[in-house]
Design a protein around this motif. Structure first.
Motif, PDB file in Angstrom:
ATOM      1  N   GLY A   1       0.822  -1.196   0.000  1.00  0.00           N
ATOM      2  CA  GLY A   1       0.000   0.000   0.000  1.00  0.00           C
ATOM      3  C   GLY A   1       0.860   1.250   0.000  1.00  0.00           C
ATOM      4  N   GLU A   2       0.203   2.362   0.324  1.00  0.00           N
ATOM      5  CA  GLU A   2       0.914   3.630   0.248  1.00  0.00           C
ATOM      6  C   GLU A   2       0.489   4.542   1.394  1.00  0.00           C
ATOM      7  OE1 GLU A   2       0.027   6.043  -3.201  1.00  0.00           O
ATOM      8  OE2 GLU A   2       2.139   6.667  -3.310  1.00  0.00           O
ATOM      9  N   ALA A   3       1.444   5.286   1.915  1.00  0.00           N
ATOM     10  CA  ALA A   3       1.124   6.274   2.954  1.00  0.00           C
ATOM     11  C   ALA A   3       1.672   7.620   2.526  1.00  0.00           C
ATOM     12  CB  ALA A   3       1.751   5.847   4.280  1.00  0.00           C
ATOM     13  N   LEU A   4       0.774   8.577   2.380  1.00  0.00           N
ATOM     14  CA  LEU A   4       1.199   9.938   2.054  1.00  0.00           C
ATOM     15  C   LEU A   4       0.832  10.858   3.213  1.00  0.00           C
ATOM     16  CD1 LEU A   4       0.010  10.173  -1.652  1.00  0.00           C
ATOM     17  CD2 LEU A   4       2.379  10.203  -0.857  1.00  0.00           C
ATOM     18  N   VAL A   5       1.800  11.641   3.653  1.00  0.00           N
ATOM     19  CA  VAL A   5       1.551  12.658   4.679  1.00  0.00           C
ATOM     20  C   VAL A   5       2.006  13.979   4.094  1.00  0.00           C
ATOM     21  CG1 VAL A   5       2.130  13.450   6.995  1.00  0.00           C
ATOM     22  CG2 VAL A   5       1.809  11.015   6.570  1.00  0.00           C
ATOM     23  N   LEU A   6       1.115  14.970   4.090  1.00  0.00           N
ATOM     24  CA  LEU A   6       1.387  16.245   3.429  1.00  0.00           C
ATOM     25  C   LEU A   6       1.883  15.980   2.004  1.00  0.00           C
ATOM     26  CD1 LEU A   6       3.053  18.116   6.448  1.00  0.00           C
ATOM     27  CD2 LEU A   6       0.692  18.257   5.721  1.00  0.00           C
ATOM     28  N   ALA A   7       1.212  15.050   1.356  1.00  0.00           N
ATOM     29  CA  ALA A   7       1.458  14.683  -0.042  1.00  0.00           C
ATOM     30  C   ALA A   7       2.869  14.158  -0.300  1.00  0.00           C
ATOM     31  CB  ALA A   7       1.155  15.875  -0.963  1.00  0.00           C
ATOM     32  N   THR A   8       3.491  13.645   0.761  1.00  0.00           N
ATOM     33  CA  THR A   8       4.883  13.194   0.657  1.00  0.00           C
ATOM     34  C   THR A   8       5.022  11.824   1.315  1.00  0.00           C
ATOM     35  OG1 THR A   8       5.528  15.497   0.906  1.00  0.00           O
ATOM     36  CG2 THR A   8       7.262  13.884   1.206  1.00  0.00           C
ATOM     37  N   GLY A  54       8.642  19.921  10.956  1.00  0.00           N
ATOM     38  CA  GLY A  54       8.189  21.140  11.609  1.00  0.00           C
ATOM     39  C   GLY A  54       6.722  21.435  11.343  1.00  0.00           C
ATOM     40  N   ARG A  55       6.144  20.775  10.327  1.00  0.00           N
ATOM     41  CA  ARG A  55       4.738  21.023   9.988  1.00  0.00           C
ATOM     42  C   ARG A  55       3.796  20.012  10.624  1.00  0.00           C
ATOM     43  NH1 ARG A  55       5.108  21.241   3.615  1.00  0.00           N
ATOM     44  NH2 ARG A  55       2.845  21.432   3.817  1.00  0.00           N
ATOM     45  N   ILE A  56       4.407  19.049  11.335  1.00  0.00           N
ATOM     46  CA  ILE A  56       3.604  17.980  11.948  1.00  0.00           C
ATOM     47  C   ILE A  56       3.844  17.972  13.456  1.00  0.00           C
ATOM     48  CG2 ILE A  56       3.238  15.480  12.019  1.00  0.00           C
ATOM     49  CD1 ILE A  56       4.495  15.423   9.168  1.00  0.00           C
ATOM     50  N   GLY A  57       2.779  17.925  14.237  1.00  0.00           N
ATOM     51  CA  GLY A  57       2.913  17.780  15.682  1.00  0.00           C
ATOM     52  C   GLY A  57       2.577  16.350  16.051  1.00  0.00           C
ATOM     53  N   TYR A  58       3.572  15.583  16.436  1.00  0.00           N
ATOM     54  CA  TYR A  58       3.351  14.167  16.736  1.00  0.00           C
ATOM     55  C   TYR A  58       3.533  13.931  18.228  1.00  0.00           C
ATOM     56  CZ  TYR A  58       4.418   9.149  17.040  1.00  0.00           C
ATOM     57  OH  TYR A  58       4.436   7.830  17.405  1.00  0.00           O
ATOM     58  N   MET A  59       2.560  13.269  18.815  1.00  0.00           N
ATOM     59  CA  MET A  59       2.670  12.867  20.214  1.00  0.00           C
ATOM     60  C   MET A  59       2.598  11.354  20.271  1.00  0.00           C
ATOM     61  SD  MET A  59       0.140  13.825  23.294  1.00  0.00           S
ATOM     62  CE  MET A  59       0.258  13.020  24.890  1.00  0.00           C
ATOM     63  N   ALA A  60       3.713  10.751  20.657  1.00  0.00           N
ATOM     64  CA  ALA A  60       3.783   9.286  20.706  1.00  0.00           C
ATOM     65  C   ALA A  60       3.147   8.781  21.998  1.00  0.00           C
ATOM     66  CB  ALA A  60       5.237   8.843  20.626  1.00  0.00           C
ATOM     67  N   GLN A  61       2.967   7.455  22.075  1.00  0.00           N
ATOM     68  CA  GLN A  61       2.377   6.884  23.291  1.00  0.00           C
ATOM     69  C   GLN A  61       3.374   6.913  24.440  1.00  0.00           C
ATOM     70  OE1 GLN A  61       0.701   2.916  23.178  1.00  0.00           O
ATOM     71  NE2 GLN A  61      -1.219   3.805  22.482  1.00  0.00           N
ATOM     72  N   PRO A  97       1.344  23.456  14.167  1.00  0.00           N
ATOM     73  CA  PRO A  97       1.521  22.614  12.970  1.00  0.00           C
ATOM     74  C   PRO A  97       0.225  22.406  12.172  1.00  0.00           C
ATOM     75  CG  PRO A  97       1.571  21.283  14.957  1.00  0.00           C
ATOM     76  CD  PRO A  97       1.517  22.706  15.411  1.00  0.00           C
ATOM     77  N   GLU A  98       0.382  22.199  10.877  1.00  0.00           N
ATOM     78  CA  GLU A  98      -0.785  21.948  10.013  1.00  0.00           C
ATOM     79  C   GLU A  98      -1.487  20.656  10.380  1.00  0.00           C
ATOM     80  OE1 GLU A  98       2.077  22.955   6.622  1.00  0.00           O
ATOM     81  OE2 GLU A  98       0.293  22.125   5.667  1.00  0.00           O
ATOM     82  N   LEU A  99      -0.681  19.713  10.849  1.00  0.00           N
ATOM     83  CA  LEU A  99      -1.199  18.372  11.120  1.00  0.00           C
ATOM     84  C   LEU A  99      -0.772  17.932  12.509  1.00  0.00           C
ATOM     85  CD1 LEU A  99      -2.455  15.653  10.189  1.00  0.00           C
ATOM     86  CD2 LEU A  99      -0.216  15.063   9.259  1.00  0.00           C
ATOM     87  N   LEU A 100      -1.756  17.459  13.290  1.00  0.00           N
ATOM     88  CA  LEU A 100      -1.458  16.892  14.611  1.00  0.00           C
ATOM     89  C   LEU A 100      -1.735  15.395  14.559  1.00  0.00           C
ATOM     90  CD1 LEU A 100      -3.143  19.546  16.904  1.00  0.00           C
ATOM     91  CD2 LEU A 100      -0.715  18.944  16.938  1.00  0.00           C
ATOM     92  N   VAL A 101      -0.779  14.611  15.020  1.00  0.00           N
ATOM     93  CA  VAL A 101      -0.969  13.165  15.095  1.00  0.00           C
ATOM     94  C   VAL A 101      -0.765  12.793  16.560  1.00  0.00           C
ATOM     95  CG1 VAL A 101      -0.174  10.917  14.295  1.00  0.00           C
ATOM     96  CG2 VAL A 101      -0.132  12.872  12.728  1.00  0.00           C
ATOM     97  N   LEU A 102      -1.861  12.449  17.229  1.00  0.00           N
ATOM     98  CA  LEU A 102      -1.835  12.306  18.688  1.00  0.00           C
ATOM     99  C   LEU A 102      -2.229  10.889  19.072  1.00  0.00           C
ATOM    100  CD1 LEU A 102      -3.730  15.670  19.464  1.00  0.00           C
ATOM    101  CD2 LEU A 102      -1.251  15.324  19.244  1.00  0.00           C
ATOM    102  N   ASP A 103      -1.268  10.167  19.658  1.00  0.00           N
ATOM    103  CA  ASP A 103      -1.520   8.774  20.044  1.00  0.00           C
ATOM    104  C   ASP A 103      -1.898   8.740  21.524  1.00  0.00           C
ATOM    105  OD1 ASP A 103      -1.738   6.061  19.909  1.00  0.00           O
ATOM    106  OD2 ASP A 103       0.301   5.698  19.175  1.00  0.00           O
ATOM    107  N   GLU A 104      -3.161   8.582  21.803  1.00  0.00           N
ATOM    108  CA  GLU A 104      -3.689   8.534  23.173  1.00  0.00           C
ATOM    109  C   GLU A 104      -3.261   9.748  24.003  1.00  0.00           C
ATOM    110  OE1 GLU A 104      -5.392   5.885  24.668  1.00  0.00           O
ATOM    111  OE2 GLU A 104      -5.027   4.174  23.380  1.00  0.00           O
TER     112      GLU A 104
END
Ligand SMILES: Nc1ncnc2c1ncn2[C@@H]1O[C@H](COP(=O)(O)OP(=O)(O)OP(=O)(O)O)[C@@H](O)[C@H]1O
Length: 240
Positions: free
Chosen positions: A60-67, A76-83, A153-160
């Motif tokens: 399959g394919e995974a695109l984030v911010l078209a990349t 810098g455009r993604i706010g990621y919070m890991a578990q 950030p444009e995108l937030l990815v928040l794990d729990e």
């Protein structure tokens, strides 16, 4: 035109012989909160990590911010919070925020105001001068969330993100997420708290490595003829 911030297409991921993601397609657009729910071990964190390029997809394919991730230029455009919180224990909360803010490229003249804002969102202002080694589990989660919010950030990815966080603060955090969504940001959030799933724009239910249900909470409830997302979850799992 909608801006697609995350686009997972038929994503597959195995660990050895175990297929964790069999076929996962989902997307997050600008101005949207997608909740990813599913039983423990369903592969929610794996889907996130594969999307962000921390795990390599088997299909399959995974695109984030078209990349295709990983891509350092986009971090810098993604706010990621890991578990699991990765914080500098020997530093204070404020020093952690300053360090991660600089790493994300937040401009020096806006950093102090940005830190004050994100600390306020998670009620950490009184504890900013304390060393993180003295923080409780909930405080560490809150600091991790504040770090993810740095730099707008444009995108937030928040794990729990709300594990160990009391209901009043949880409400405040959701208020902030809704404001960010209304300002055009996109949010992918995993949660075990079914009440929180009701607060999203769309919910994707992950079961056996596949997306078993995927729609707005009210539409899923109508489709399953139940009143809550918790009941949708139980019915889809074959428990209800
Ligand atoms: N690096 C890894 N190596 C081997 N197996 C892994 C790895 N990461 C995850 N797994 C396995 O993949 C499955 C899915 O794990 P994952 O953490 O993605 O689930 P989850 O839905 O996020 O669970 P939880 O809600 O408990 O956080 C589990 O069986 C887990 O043991």
């Amino acid at each position: 035109m909608t801006t697609r911030l995350i686009d997972l297409k038929h994503l597959q991921k195995k660990f050895g012989k175990q297929t964790v993601l069999a076929d996962v397609s989902l997307h997050v657009d600008a101005g949207q909160i997608l909740g990813l729910i599913g039983p423990s071990g369903a592969g929610k964190s794996t889907a996130i990590k594969t999307a962000l390029g921390m795990e390599v997809a088997d299909g399959g394919e995974a695109l984030v911010l078209a990349t295709h991730m990983p891509n350092r230029a986009l971090l810098g455009r993604i706010g990621y919070m890991a578990q699991d919180d990765s914080l500098y224990d020997a530093l204070t909360g404020e020093e952690n925020l300053r360090f991660f803010g600089r790493m994300k490229g937040v401009k020096k003249d806006t950093l102090a105001a940005n830190i004050a804002h994100v600390a306020d969102v998670v009620d950490l202002t009184p504890d900013l001068k304390k060393r993180v080694s003295g923080y409780s589990g909930g405080m560490r989660r809150r600091l991790s969330l504040a770090i993810a919010l740095l730099g707008d950030p444009e995108l937030l990815v928040l794990d729990e993100p709300t594990v160990g966080i009391d209901p009043a603060l949880r409400r405040k955090i959701w208020h902030e997420l809704h404001q960010l969504r209304d300002a055009g940001r996109g949010v992918l959030i995993t949660t075990h708290v079914m009440d929180e799933a009701e607060l999203t724009d769309e919910v994707a239910l992950l079961l056996d490595g596949k997306v078993m249900a995927y729609d707005a909470p009210a539409k899923l409830e109508a489709q399953y003829q139940v009143k809550t997302i918790e009941e949708v979850f139980l019915k889809a799992e074959g428990v209800g």
